[in-house]
Design an enzyme around this catalytic site. Structure first.
Site, PDB file in Angstrom:
ATOM      1  CG  HIS A  82      -1.997   1.086   1.202  1.00 43.02           C
ATOM      2  ND1 HIS A  82      -3.236   0.819   0.581  1.00 43.02           N
ATOM      3  CD2 HIS A  82      -1.798   2.264   1.577  1.00 43.02           C
ATOM      4  CE1 HIS A  82      -3.955   2.097   0.877  1.00 43.02           C
ATOM      5  NE2 HIS A  82      -3.063   2.852   1.290  1.00 43.02           N
ATOM      6  CG  ASP A 161     -11.275   4.145   6.045  1.00 42.04           C
ATOM      7  OD1 ASP A 161     -10.662   5.350   6.908  1.00 42.04           O
ATOM      8  OD2 ASP A 161     -10.942   4.211   4.700  1.00 42.04           O
ATOM      9  NE  ARG A 168      -8.928  11.443   8.081  1.00 47.08           N
ATOM     10  CZ  ARG A 168      -7.990  10.401   7.442  1.00 47.08           C
ATOM     11  NH1 ARG A 168      -8.765   9.229   7.295  1.00 47.08           N
ATOM     12  NH2 ARG A 168      -7.022  10.633   7.134  1.00 47.08           N
ATOM     13  CB  SER A 183      -7.823   5.940   7.231  1.00 47.22           C
ATOM     14  OG  SER A 183      -8.032   5.704   5.987  1.00 47.22           O
ATOM     15  CE  LYS A 187      -8.360   2.363   3.501  1.00 45.46           C
ATOM     16  NZ  LYS A 187      -8.609   3.902   3.127  1.00 45.46           N
TER      17      LYS A 187
HETATM   18  N1  URA Z   1      -5.134   6.734   2.248  1.00 49.67           N
HETATM   19  C1  URA Z   1      -6.228   6.091   3.169  1.00 49.67           C
HETATM   20  O1  URA Z   1      -6.652   5.140   2.638  1.00 49.67           O
HETATM   21  N2  URA Z   1      -6.465   7.008   4.153  1.00 49.67           N
HETATM   22  C2  URA Z   1      -5.836   8.196   4.740  1.00 49.67           C
HETATM   23  O2  URA Z   1      -6.413   8.619   5.620  1.00 49.67           O
HETATM   24  C3  URA Z   1      -4.902   8.490   3.648  1.00 49.67           C
HETATM   25  C4  URA Z   1      -4.673   7.926   2.783  1.00 49.67           C
END
Ligand code: URA
Length: 436
Positions: A82, A161, A168, A183, A187
């Protein structure tokens, strides 16, 4: 328990209990807490931070707010990757086929672009007919058959999220280490991989602009991943300028293909080889990181990474002719140069402006529903450390509207800072965080 009390606790810099965090996430996901109260709590978290225990609780609770994928049907160690987001980051499209070419199973769920960063799912969709929305059983079939699937994030993962991120985005609470860490990691934990490799971007084109904050974010996520029972490593990469040369969906896909053909710029190739080397090591393949970097480079040189990418495109219904004929990817009508008005050495590039220019040209989204233009983007010719003479082309703008293209010229020219003194080229990899 009620939300006012939770807001007050965080406003007063006190720790939230596990129960308070679970209450807030569950009730918000069910629609029982209004956005204005959650906005206030998010701002209190943004300003006052969270302890490690609170971040872990928040992450685990969010990961359980949706589906938890079970990838145990796929044999082998599954390593997810990621990126915290950046400008011109086409690394996933290069690294994943390279790693899959070693026989390591690769499942990667990617987001779409939002704001000034672009998403891998959109970049892949720039390939005619490429299908990124795979059902779970289709994804598992593909990985069993060819060892790789690149797809959009399942809609049902970490549902809390999704709501929180949207809030946000409009309440200026994105750039918070506890909120970003929870966040992303919620995931990743719910996505079912055994191990997680994080590309934590740092610089003018990233959420974390300085190395201290990038390292703190990396350490926080590595700790959470490890505490959740998934070995996690964070590689901090330099995002003080776009990675590679192109920014924009089809342009980045073309560049990824060229990197797999052995024609990539040094910075992006180095990042791909380092990330590939760590993924292999985590999957129990190969030797040291240095040795693994060498074998990853060999997969580029032998064309095996490119062959795996071609297999992926074919399996996901895309037009494989783009591999040999990249001009089959959509191209923009206008190519407009941004010319230097002074000479010197490039000292700084405001990388976020380049991402913003791509959005202004129509290549990104301001709102989730926006339709994007795959063809538009920016080619960066002069990077930090390069010598510039007056009249040199700094960048090319690829636009489908001449007017919109010309509007970006001044904005992009001002994104450069030049100096008379020679400037060192940037290191692509800043640090690696593991075993925290
Ligand atoms: N990517 C995400 O999935 N969440 C964040 O808060 C910032 C970048």
């Amino acid at each position: 328990m009620n939300i006012s009390e939770i807001i007050r606790t965080k406003r007063d810099c006190k720790e939230l209990t596990t129960e308070q965090i679970e209450y807030f996430i569950k009730e918000y996901a069910y629609g029982n807490i209004p956005d204005y109260q959650v906005s206030s709590l998010l701002m209190a978290i943004y300003l006052n931070g969270m302890s490690e225990r609170e971040i872990l609780d928040l992450t685990i609770t969010m990961s359980k707010s949706g589906e938890i994928l079970d990838l145990s049907d796929i044999p082998g160690i599954k390593v997810d990757k990621h990126s915290t987001g950046g400008i011109g980051d086409k690394v996933t499209m290069v690294v994943m086929p390279l790693v899959a070419s070693f026989g390591v199973p690769v499942i990667k769920m990617s987001g779409r672009g939002l704001g000034y960063t672009q998403g891998t799912a959109d970049k892949l969709e720039a390939i005619p007919n490429f299908k990124v929305n795979l059902e779970m059983d289709e994804m598992i079939r593909n990985v069993k058959r060819i060892g790789i699937a690149l797809m959009t994030q399942s809609e049902n993962i970490a549902l809390a999220d999704k709501k929180l991120y949207a809030l946000r985005d409009v309440t200026q609470t994105v750039e918070s280490i506890p909120l970003i860490a929870s966040s992303i990691m919620s995931k990743k934990i719910a996505s079912g991989a055994d191990k997680i490799l994080l590309e934590v971007t740092c610089g003018s084109g990233a959420f974390m602009e300085d190395e201290f904050r990038a390292r703190t974010l990396a350490e926080t996520m590595v700790k959470i991943g490890n505490m959740a029972g998934k070995e996690t490593i964070g590689v901090i990469t330099n995002m003080n300028q776009p990675l590679g040369r192109f920014c924009g969906n089809a342009l980045e896909t073309m560049e990824a293909i060229n990197i797999l053909k052995g024609q990539g710029d040094y910075d992006v190739v180095e990042v791909c080889c380092v990330l590939g080397a760590y993924m292999l090591k985590m999957a129990g393949v190969g030797g040291s990181i240095v040795e693994n970097m060498k074998v990853v480079q060999e997969k580029i040189d032998s064309g095996e990474g490119l062959a795996k990418f071609e297999e992926l495109v074919q399996r996901q219904w895309g037009d494989t002719r783009v591999i040999k004929e990249p001009e089959r990817l959509v191209t923009a009508k206008y190519k407009i140069p941004v010319v230097a008005e002074e000479s010197g050495f490039v000292e700084k590039i405001e990388a976020k402006n380049i991402g913003q220019a791509v959005v202004n040209l129509g290549g990104g989204r301001m709102k989730k529903e926006d339709v994007i233009d795959y063809a538009v983007g920016i080619e960066v010719l002069k990077k930090i450390g390069d010598k510039v003479e007056t009249g040199d082309t700094l960048m090319y703008i690829y636009a489908n509207s001449e007017e919109k293209g010309k509007e970006q010229v001044e904005f992009l020219r001002k994104s450069y800072e030049l100096t008379y003194e020679p400037v060192k080229k940037l290191k692509a990899i800043l640090d690696v965080v593991e075993g925290v």
